[in-house]
Scaffold this motif. Sequence first.
Motif, PDB file in Angstrom:
ATOM      1  N   ASP A  11      -1.179   3.668   7.700  1.00 13.32           N
ATOM      2  CA  ASP A  11       0.272   3.474   7.840  1.00 13.32           C
ATOM      3  C   ASP A  11       0.751   3.964   9.202  1.00 13.32           C
ATOM      4  O   ASP A  11       1.521   3.279   9.879  1.00 13.32           O
ATOM      5  N   MET A  12       0.308   5.146   9.631  1.00 10.80           N
ATOM      6  CA  MET A  12       0.730   5.675  10.934  1.00 10.80           C
ATOM      7  C   MET A  12       0.243   4.758  12.058  1.00 10.80           C
ATOM      8  O   MET A  12       0.971   4.517  13.021  1.00 10.80           O
ATOM      9  N   SER A  13      -0.966   4.230  11.941  1.00  6.17           N
ATOM     10  CA  SER A  13      -1.496   3.322  12.955  1.00  6.17           C
ATOM     11  C   SER A  13      -0.637   2.062  13.043  1.00  6.17           C
ATOM     12  O   SER A  13      -0.296   1.614  14.142  1.00  6.17           O
ATOM     13  N   ARG A  14      -0.261   1.501  11.884  1.00 12.20           N
ATOM     14  CA  ARG A  14       0.598   0.310  11.878  1.00 12.20           C
ATOM     15  C   ARG A  14       1.961   0.622  12.499  1.00 12.20           C
ATOM     16  O   ARG A  14       2.500  -0.179  13.247  1.00 12.20           O
ATOM     17  N   ILE A  15       2.504   1.769  12.160  1.00 17.84           N
ATOM     18  CA  ILE A  15       3.814   2.162  12.683  1.00 17.84           C
ATOM     19  C   ILE A  15       3.741   2.314  14.199  1.00 17.84           C
ATOM     20  O   ILE A  15       4.561   1.765  14.939  1.00 17.84           O
ATOM     21  N   GLU A  16       2.744   3.070  14.682  1.00 18.53           N
ATOM     22  CA  GLU A  16       2.632   3.342  16.114  1.00 18.53           C
ATOM     23  C   GLU A  16       2.354   2.084  16.932  1.00 18.53           C
ATOM     24  O   GLU A  16       2.753   1.996  18.083  1.00 18.53           O
ATOM     25  N   SER A  17       1.680   1.109  16.327  1.00 20.41           N
ATOM     26  CA  SER A  17       1.383  -0.126  17.050  1.00 20.41           C
ATOM     27  C   SER A  17       2.472  -1.177  16.859  1.00 20.41           C
ATOM     28  O   SER A  17       2.375  -2.275  17.406  1.00 20.41           O
ATOM     29  N   GLY A  18       3.505  -0.849  16.063  1.00 15.42           N
ATOM     30  CA  GLY A  18       4.588  -1.786  15.820  1.00 15.42           C
ATOM     31  C   GLY A  18       4.213  -2.917  14.881  1.00 15.42           C
ATOM     32  O   GLY A  18       4.871  -3.947  14.848  1.00 15.42           O
ATOM     33  N   ARG A  19       3.145  -2.732  14.097  1.00 15.21           N
ATOM     34  CA  ARG A  19       2.675  -3.784  13.211  1.00 15.21           C
ATOM     35  C   ARG A  19       3.034  -3.557  11.749  1.00 15.21           C
ATOM     36  O   ARG A  19       2.581  -4.326  10.901  1.00 15.21           O
ATOM     37  N   MET A  20       3.800  -2.534  11.438  1.00 17.81           N
ATOM     38  CA  MET A  20       4.193  -2.361  10.041  1.00 17.81           C
ATOM     39  C   MET A  20       5.274  -3.381   9.728  1.00 17.81           C
ATOM     40  O   MET A  20       6.303  -3.442  10.390  1.00 17.81           O
ATOM     41  N   MET A  21       5.003  -4.182   8.737  1.00 16.76           N
ATOM     42  CA  MET A  21       5.949  -5.216   8.327  1.00 16.76           C
ATOM     43  C   MET A  21       6.542  -4.844   6.972  1.00 16.76           C
ATOM     44  O   MET A  21       5.826  -4.363   6.094  1.00 16.76           O
ATOM     45  N   LEU A  22       7.828  -5.066   6.838  1.00 16.84           N
ATOM     46  CA  LEU A  22       8.496  -4.830   5.561  1.00 16.84           C
ATOM     47  C   LEU A  22       8.712  -6.147   4.847  1.00 16.84           C
ATOM     48  O   LEU A  22       9.057  -7.148   5.469  1.00 16.84           O
ATOM     49  N   LYS A  23       8.514  -6.129   3.545  1.00 16.42           N
ATOM     50  CA  LYS A  23       8.803  -7.314   2.735  1.00 16.42           C
ATOM     51  C   LYS A  23      10.314  -7.440   2.603  1.00 16.42           C
ATOM     52  O   LYS A  23      11.046  -6.452   2.702  1.00 16.42           O
ATOM     53  N   ASN A  24      10.761  -8.625   2.333  1.00 21.35           N
ATOM     54  CA  ASN A  24      12.183  -8.876   2.136  1.00 21.35           C
ATOM     55  C   ASN A  24      12.322  -9.723   0.874  1.00 21.35           C
ATOM     56  O   ASN A  24      12.592 -10.913   0.950  1.00 21.35           O
ATOM     57  N   GLU A  25      12.100  -9.076  -0.272  1.00 21.73           N
ATOM     58  CA  GLU A  25      12.071  -9.773  -1.550  1.00 21.73           C
ATOM     59  C   GLU A  25      13.032  -9.110  -2.531  1.00 21.73           C
ATOM     60  O   GLU A  25      13.236  -7.890  -2.484  1.00 21.73           O
ATOM     61  N   PRO A  26      13.611  -9.892  -3.452  1.00 24.61           N
ATOM     62  CA  PRO A  26      14.471  -9.307  -4.484  1.00 24.61           C
ATOM     63  C   PRO A  26      13.661  -8.374  -5.392  1.00 24.61           C
ATOM     64  O   PRO A  26      12.497  -8.639  -5.684  1.00 24.61           O
ATOM     65  N   PHE A  27      14.283  -7.269  -5.788  1.00 20.49           N
ATOM     66  CA  PHE A  27      13.646  -6.369  -6.754  1.00 20.49           C
ATOM     67  C   PHE A  27      14.707  -5.792  -7.680  1.00 20.49           C
ATOM     68  O   PHE A  27      15.869  -5.675  -7.324  1.00 20.49           O
ATOM     69  N   ASN A  28      14.264  -5.451  -8.882  1.00 22.35           N
ATOM     70  CA  ASN A  28      15.143  -4.878  -9.892  1.00 22.35           C
ATOM     71  C   ASN A  28      15.292  -3.390  -9.616  1.00 22.35           C
ATOM     72  O   ASN A  28      14.311  -2.637  -9.646  1.00 22.35           O
ATOM     73  N   PHE A  29      16.525  -2.958  -9.357  1.00 25.36           N
ATOM     74  CA  PHE A  29      16.760  -1.572  -8.973  1.00 25.36           C
ATOM     75  C   PHE A  29      16.510  -0.607 -10.130  1.00 25.36           C
ATOM     76  O   PHE A  29      15.946   0.470  -9.932  1.00 25.36           O
ATOM     77  N   GLU A  30      16.914  -0.982 -11.323  1.00 23.53           N
ATOM     78  CA  GLU A  30      16.703  -0.111 -12.486  1.00 23.53           C
ATOM     79  C   GLU A  30      15.212   0.138 -12.709  1.00 23.53           C
ATOM     80  O   GLU A  30      14.802   1.257 -13.014  1.00 23.53           O
ATOM     81  N   GLU A  31      14.387  -0.903 -12.534  1.00 27.53           N
ATOM     82  CA  GLU A  31      12.942  -0.733 -12.685  1.00 27.53           C
ATOM     83  C   GLU A  31      12.393   0.231 -11.639  1.00 27.53           C
ATOM     84  O   GLU A  31      11.519   1.051 -11.941  1.00 27.53           O
ATOM     85  N   LEU A  32      12.896   0.153 -10.415  1.00 32.27           N
ATOM     86  CA  LEU A  32      12.467   1.081  -9.367  1.00 32.27           C
ATOM     87  C   LEU A  32      12.798   2.515  -9.764  1.00 32.27           C
ATOM     88  O   LEU A  32      11.942   3.402  -9.718  1.00 32.27           O
TER      89      LEU A  32
END
Length: 170
Positions: A11-32
């Motif tokens: 994770d730190m390697s992805r962050i430092e290289s700018g390659r960490m990608m975030l998903k952009n998907e609907p999710f149920n908040f109550e389940e989280l």
Amino acid sequence: FLLSLINDILDMSRIESGRMMLKNEPFNFEELVNSINTILYEQCRESSLDYDCVLKSFTEEQYVGDVTKLQQVLVNILGNAVKFTPKGGKIHFMIEQLSRTRDKARLQFEISDTGIGIDEDFLAHLFEPFSQENRGRTSAYGGTGLGLAISKNIISLMGGDISVHSIKNV
């Protein structure tokens, strides 16, 4: 522990290289929230801690984002509260929707505990990779000093911010 360490380093390697990608998907908040509470209630029971989670305001049924990364951040910070709160202590998790527009919502997650506190001089280094205030205490729990650095970066990628208020031994 080794798997967790490898994942943190990746994770730190992805962050430092700018390659960490975030998903952009609907999710149920109550389940989280239920998923996080299931984890925390068990950890707190095993550590003889009181835990409560409060929804301070209305929240939407669904949000769009990266639910896995959001859960990673919240469980990481709540897990630190469990690690550093002595038996008989209390952890409080409060969730509030601060604002909502047609396509965006701003949530605030507030975690407080009756743990050991953090020295004021160390607060400036809290989110640096591999930083640990007291290596003797964290090594007993297998801490790597990467969790908060990763969390801060994920929060920034989500357009959020994180802050800490703490007093040593309070």
